[in-house]
Design an enzyme around this catalytic site. Structure first.
Site, PDB file in Angstrom:
ATOM      1  N   VAL A   1     -21.321  -3.459  10.381  1.00  0.00           N
ATOM      2  CA  VAL A   1     -22.440  -2.629  10.813  1.00  0.00           C
ATOM      3  C   VAL A   1     -23.256  -2.329   9.559  1.00  0.00           C
ATOM      4  O   VAL A   1     -22.838  -1.547   8.705  1.00  0.00           O
ATOM      5  CB  VAL A   1     -21.945  -1.340  11.492  1.00  0.00           C
ATOM      6  CG1 VAL A   1     -23.125  -0.525  11.989  1.00  0.00           C
ATOM      7  CG2 VAL A   1     -21.024  -1.686  12.652  1.00  0.00           C
TER       8      VAL A   1
ATOM      9  N   ARG B   1       0.837  -1.218   0.000  1.00  0.00           N
ATOM     10  CA  ARG B   1       0.000   0.000   0.000  1.00  0.00           C
ATOM     11  C   ARG B   1       0.862   1.255   0.000  1.00  0.00           C
ATOM     12  O   ARG B   1       0.502   2.264  -0.598  1.00  0.00           O
ATOM     13  CB  ARG B   1      -0.930   0.015   1.210  1.00  0.00           C
ATOM     14  CG  ARG B   1      -1.827  -1.220   1.376  1.00  0.00           C
ATOM     15  CD  ARG B   1      -2.620  -1.564   0.108  1.00  0.00           C
ATOM     16  NE  ARG B   1      -3.577  -2.631   0.302  1.00  0.00           N
ATOM     17  CZ  ARG B   1      -3.378  -3.895  -0.005  1.00  0.00           C
ATOM     18  NH1 ARG B   1      -2.227  -4.281  -0.530  1.00  0.00           N
ATOM     19  NH2 ARG B   1      -4.323  -4.796   0.171  1.00  0.00           N
TER      20      ARG B   1
ATOM     21  N   ARG C   1       1.073  -0.161   8.562  1.00  0.00           N
ATOM     22  CA  ARG C   1       0.513   1.076   9.118  1.00  0.00           C
ATOM     23  C   ARG C   1      -0.467   0.840  10.256  1.00  0.00           C
ATOM     24  O   ARG C   1      -0.854   1.770  10.934  1.00  0.00           O
ATOM     25  CB  ARG C   1      -0.136   1.920   8.013  1.00  0.00           C
ATOM     26  CG  ARG C   1      -1.265   1.262   7.349  1.00  0.00           C
ATOM     27  CD  ARG C   1      -1.534   1.699   5.932  1.00  0.00           C
ATOM     28  NE  ARG C   1      -2.627   0.911   5.403  1.00  0.00           N
ATOM     29  CZ  ARG C   1      -2.503  -0.334   4.968  1.00  0.00           C
ATOM     30  NH1 ARG C   1      -1.318  -0.907   4.957  1.00  0.00           N
ATOM     31  NH2 ARG C   1      -3.541  -0.999   4.534  1.00  0.00           N
TER      32      ARG C   1
ATOM     33  N   ASN D   1     -15.071   2.645   2.904  1.00  0.00           N
ATOM     34  CA  ASN D   1     -16.047   2.717   1.804  1.00  0.00           C
ATOM     35  C   ASN D   1     -17.187   3.655   2.161  1.00  0.00           C
ATOM     36  O   ASN D   1     -17.571   3.788   3.328  1.00  0.00           O
ATOM     37  CB  ASN D   1     -16.552   1.325   1.423  1.00  0.00           C
ATOM     38  CG  ASN D   1     -17.467   0.732   2.455  1.00  0.00           C
ATOM     39  OD1 ASN D   1     -18.669   0.945   2.416  1.00  0.00           O
ATOM     40  ND2 ASN D   1     -16.902  -0.019   3.396  1.00  0.00           N
TER      41      ASN D   1
ATOM     42  N   CYS E   1     -18.697  -0.103 -24.527  1.00  0.00           N
ATOM     43  CA  CYS E   1     -18.058  -0.285 -25.839  1.00  0.00           C
ATOM     44  C   CYS E   1     -16.560   0.002 -25.769  1.00  0.00           C
ATOM     45  O   CYS E   1     -15.769  -0.580 -26.515  1.00  0.00           O
ATOM     46  CB  CYS E   1     -18.730   0.599 -26.896  1.00  0.00           C
ATOM     47  SG  CYS E   1     -18.390   2.352 -26.725  1.00  0.00           S
TER      48      CYS E   1
END
Length: 1052
Positions: free
Chosen positions: A545, A15, A508, A570, A625
């Site tokens: 949740v 990341r 992290r 998100n 397309c």
């Protein structure tokens, strides 16, 4: 990262690689850093830069651990205090275990004015905290004088004020100032003029800035521009100019302008000069004078410390008066100093390419304007204190500056940054001095900043933290240092996260270690947090949740919480939790990061708008397309390959398995089809069964046939449908930018890309069809032998219509013809007769795309397939790392941003707990790469007027209590009687309960609410939406607030 081989451990750093890039990562892995002062700020910086992956860090401190340190340094334990350990030695093994690739050493040697500091020559960067200013100046002068200069960073947090200073030498070269991907602009026109004007295709903004450089490719006409580099001047958001194009050949069509990144030199002054004439980055434009006012207050604090050999006493008014005298005296002294260049400017706005930096010349201002008495006095009273959230925020920013110093990646801070939490002070003035005095516990440093009453409120807080990833771990650390959820009778931190720990998290999510991999995040984080503060009460859960868990996270649960904090990745989950907080009138603190960017948002009932009040524009989807036939960028080819993976190895196996779970035997299916039954999906399933490979050689053959179909026949078919000279109705060429004509690829076994596709595709087919294979099977010799014996059919063009309309979505499946059905019957009969429709044949293994497992072959397939398609369309290929990021929708992440974001969120938490008014709350956006930090007021809640003085906000909810025989008419009358306005429409979610103009709805007025709403057995209420008749006929109905209808009176 092993220092000798310089290989990057992608499983750990994936990341972060997307933030810094491999060149910067490798420079970082060769850097030695010295950090003095292991208080709260020192340990924050140490944590972040060790997680990032420097080569070696020396942590230095001369102080012993005290109870005070338990509330500032999250790596100091009670045993360290009892045994009077040195702070650096106590922190050493905790810091070292954050990253096995980083060598961490401790030093306890004295560091003062008489110390020989030549030992610092071994370091590329020196960071000092908790150090007297005179010694800082000495070290800075030494660092600045070296060749090359040692990068010098000074940082401190005193109470609710934080400062950061950087000096990277006279000339510091940065190769990439922003870290953003170079922009690619499709061109629609280039004028023959002086200067030449380039116009973007389809009015897409170029997002370039004057002074930047671009190069060109694929221009038809004006061929001389291809490959040349030009500096640009912005004309409009959709056009820019370059040099003289008047004498070039005319522009015909096509072309792409690609931004060229150029190195930039930054110039720094030494600390001594900058103390007199500081260059400050202003973070809060509502108080642009604050940095210089804090600057002189900090200078006065340093002078006080030098004069009295101590810090001002906590809450001491006498020391505060003394410090104010020093500040006024300093201001007068500085007034006589001449600013740089002899200019008497009060401040200079420098419009850098990424935001607005303010450079303020302190010497030019009148002393009275510079000395803010309140800041000086409060700084004196709090100087010994340390506010953990502010420490985390500054620690994140300072750590990013360290990484810039050792890599030359991103724009460095020039040269001062001041951050404050002044809003806290405004409402502490009424507190007595005793509120701030030490009590001999771990919260003394916090108490000195916010007083004991606020501390007590934090102890008794019930917090619901959703998500235990990077921000979640940082938030838990902040909660531990603030004492959240430690009250004897009240207080609890509830956390939930359904995920297990993966290796990539360790870069992290600092509460996790290698031995925690595949353990639940929430439980592990809870245990690790209790190591920081054993007094906390934490309840970990493994649930999402969402609506499915509303039986657990119900109204009663939310009503027990004082505040909800999200640490999510998100938007959908954020929106859901926001809606629950809105319904339960609960404050919500939201934040997020993407690489070096971060944002925070505070949502307070009745004061601010909610998260759902604003919506980001939806992500642009790639037209169907474009993906299928006309890719123009690497992203298109990668998405195409990702779709092929899903279709072949996930979607088809899933349909296959579901079908045979519904119909257990092939014989039964054959009989039912013959009797005229239409079984959904039968045609595709039987086709899949009849073509099923049954051995490793057949998997290889199938992969080779797919190669021919995707990368040869597809191109030939498109060129058959649209030959290269095809023109549109207006006479322009069909094949012009951004449409690229495809070129069929001839299979070459010796081409590594071709071979990679065959091998990865064959492996995945073998896994999906449960066919065993060995290492020997995958050898070049075996695969070449299989392929050599395979006959490839020649291309035969079809009359299939190729979709060219970009607005058309993916079409629905074509209905099965009677001929297809007859073929399916024949195929199934053949399979049954050949004994190839047994139970084992009616199963496939469905693959779930997993980007982080390098052994599963998923990214191998997507990389090979995507790059072959890119080659077919003459698009630049993408390496495996970029492919993995785009295909896996990986959000770039780095510990510095998450630390900063969590600190800023925790500052707002204190304000919520203190019941602060609207003006005190701040949202923040930052980009540490540039760097820019912008604090703004929260969005104030809007009032919606209905009429006759009746209004509501999103936080208002009307209530009506009913009973068993309560009718819809009773409900409408109850609203009218209680709130003074009669509803004309009643809606439940998407169901219209009462709209007078709709047929039959008037009869509903006599129906009971129970019958209309049909509540679940345990449901006590329903939320309804009402609207009211407009004042003038013909206008739209007036909206109203939600009305919560209770089916019976509550027993309270």
């Amino acid at each position: 990262m092993a220092a000798d081989s310089m290989e990057i451990d992608d499983a750990l750093y994936s990341r972060q690689r997307y933030v810094l890039g491999d060149t910067a990562m490798q420079k970082m892995a060769q850097s030695h850093v010295f950090l003095s002062g292991m208080g709260g700020l020192g340990v924050e910086i140490a944590k972040n830069i060790v997680l990032a992956g420097i080569k070696a860090l020396t942590i230095h401190d001369t102080k012993q651990c005290k109870t005070w340190d338990l509330g500032t340094n999250f790596f100091v334990r009670e045993d360290d205090v009892l045994k009077l350990r040195n702070r650096a030695e106590a922190s050493l093994h905790h810091v070292a275990e954050l990253n096995p690739y980083v060598q961490v050493m401790s030093s306890t040697a004295p560091l003062n004015e008489v110390t020989d500091i030549s030992f610092l020559r071994q370091y590329q960067c020196v960071i000092v905290t908790e150090m007297k200013l005179s010694l800082q100046k000495k070290i800075n002068e030494f660092c600045h004088a070296q060749h090359p200069p040692i990068k010098f960073i000074s940082a401190d947090v005193h109470g609710i004020w934080a400062r950061l200073f950087c000096d990277f030498g006279d000339e510091f070269e940065v190769l990439d100032t922003t870290g953003e991907e170079p922009k690619e602009i499709f061109i629609s026109n280039i004028s023959q003029s002086n200067p030449g004007i380039i116009t973007c295709l389809d009015n897409n903004p170029h997002k370039l800035e004057t002074g930047q450089f671009v190069t060109f490719r694929e221009i038809n006409g004006m061929q001389c521009l291809n490959g040349s580099t030009h500096q640009i001047t912005v004309v409009s958001p959709y056009s820019f100019s370059i040099g003289n194009t008047a004498d070039t050949e005319p522009y015909l069509h096509g072309g792409i302008a690609i931004q060229v990144k150029t190195p930039k030199i930054f110039h720094f002054e030494q600390l001594g000069k900058q103390l007199i004439n500081p260059t400050c980055l202003v973070a809060d434009f509502s108080k642009p004078e604050a940095p210089l006012q804090i600057h002189i207050a900090m200078l006065a604090l340093n002078q006080f410390q030098e004069s009295f050999d101590r810090m001002p006493n906590i809450g001491c008014l006498q020391d505060a008066e003394e410090m104010l005298k020093i500040a006024l005296s300093l201001s007068k002294t500085l007034e006589g100093k001449e600013p740089r260049g002899g200019q008497g400017e009060t401040c200079t706005f420098s419009a850098c390419s990424h935001g607005l930096a303010i450079h303020q010349n302190l010497a030019a201002k009148k002393g009275a304007h510079q000395v803010n008495e309140d800041i000086v006095k409060w700084l004196s009273r709090m100087a010994q204190g340390s506010l953990a959230p502010l420490t985390a925020a500054l620690g994140g920013v300072a750590s990013q500056e360290v990484l810039k110093a050792v890599t030359g990646k991103f724009s460095p801070l020039q040269q001062w940054l001041y951050i404050d939490a002044l809003e806290l002070v405004t409402f502490l003035e009424k507190n007595s001095r005793e509120e701030f005095l030490p009590r001999g516990d771990r919260y003394d440093a916090l108490r000195a900043c916010i007083g004991d009453s606020l501390c007590q409120k934090l102890y008794n807080l019930n917090v619901f933290l959703v998500g235990c990833g990077a921000i979640g771990c940082e938030m838990l650390k902040n909660f531990a240092l603030l004492g959240v959820g430690t009250g004897r009778e009240r207080g609890m931190v509830t956390i939930t996260d359904p995920d297990l720990i993966e290796k990539s998290n360790l870069n992290r999510q600092f509460l996790f270690r290698p031995h925690h991999i595949q353990k639940p995040k929430s439980c592990t984080a809870a245990t690790a947090t209790l190591n920081i503060n054993p007094q906390m009460k934490i309840e970990p859960y493994l649930n999402k949740v969402c609506p499915a868990t509303e039986n657990m996270y119900n109204d009663d649960f939310y009503n027990e919480q004082d505040v909800v904090v999200t640490a999510l990745d998100n938007v959908e989950a954020r929106r859901y939790i926001d809606s629950r907080c809105l319904a339960s009138l609960r404050p919500l603190l939201d934040s997020g990061t993407m690489g070096t960017k971060g944002h925070t948002e505070v949502i307070v009932p009745h004061l601010t708008e909610s998260y759902n009040s604003h919506r980001d524009p939806p992500e642009e989807e790639i037209p169907f397309c474009t993906l299928k036939s006309f890719p123009a960028a690497t992203e298109h080819t990668i998405q195409w390959a990702r779709d092929k993976f899903e279709s072949a190895f996930s979607h088809k196996p899933s349909l296959f398995n579901k079908f045979w779970q519904t119909y257990p035997s092939a014989e039964e299916v054959l009989q039912r089809i013959k009797s005229g039954e239409s079984l959904e999906g039968s045609f595709q399933v039987i086709k899949c069964l009849s073509r099923r490979p049954r051995s490793w050689p057949q998997c290889v053959e199938l992969a080779r046939l797919k190669f021919e179909k995707y990368f040869n026949h597809k191109a030939l078919q498109l060129l058959h449908s649209f030959p290269l000279d095809t023109r549109l109705k207006d006479g322009s060429l069909f094949w012009q930018s951004p449409k690229r004509p495809p070129f069929p690829i001839q299979f070459d076994f010796n081409d590594p890309l071709h071979y990679s596709f065959i091998l990865s595709t064959a492996k995945l087919f073998a896994i999906v069809y449960c066919i065993p294979f060995t290492e020997k099977d995958m050898s070049e010799e075996i695969i070449l032998k299989i392929i050599s014996g395979l006959k490839i059919q020649e291309f035969r063009p079809s009359n299939k219509v190729v979709q060219t309309d970009e607005t058309v979505r993916k079409p629905d499946p074509i209905p099965i013809s009677s001929e297809d059905e007859r073929n399916a019957v024949l195929q199934l009969e053949t399979a049954i007769l050949a004994n190839e429709a047994k139970k084992d044949d009616l199963q496939m293994k469905e693959l779930s795309f997993e980007k982080d497992d390098d052994t599963n072959g998923h990214i191998d397939f997507i990389t090979a397939a995507s790059n072959l398609r890119a080659k077919m369309y003459n698009i630049d290929p993408a390496d495996r790392l970029k492919t993995k990021r785009i295909a896996g929708k990986i959000i770039p992440a780095i510990a510095t941003s998450t630390a900063a974001v969590s600190g800023l969120v925790a500052l707002e938490l204190i304000k919520i707990v203190g019941g602060y008014p609207f003006q005190a709350y701040k949202n923040c956006f930052f980009n540490l790469a540039i760097p820019i930090i912008v604090f703004t007021e929260a969005a104030e809640v809007r009032k919606t007027e209905i009429r006759n003085g009746i209004s509501f906000t999103i936080w208002d909810r009307w209530t009506v209590y009913g009973k068993d025989d309560f009718t819809l008419l009773d409900f409408i009358n109850a609203v009218k009687e209680k709130y003074g306005i009669e509803p004309t429409m009643v809606v439940q979610g998407v169901k219209m309960l009462y709209v007078p103009v709709m047929p039959g709805h008037v009869k509903r007025l006599k129906l009971t609410m129970q019958k209309l709403v049909k509540p679940a057995a345990n449901k006590k209420y329903v939320d309804l939406t009402v609207s009211f008749a407009p004042e003038t006929d013909g206008e739209e109905d007036l909206p109203g607030p939600p009305v919560r209808y209770y089916f019976a009176h509550e027993n309270n």
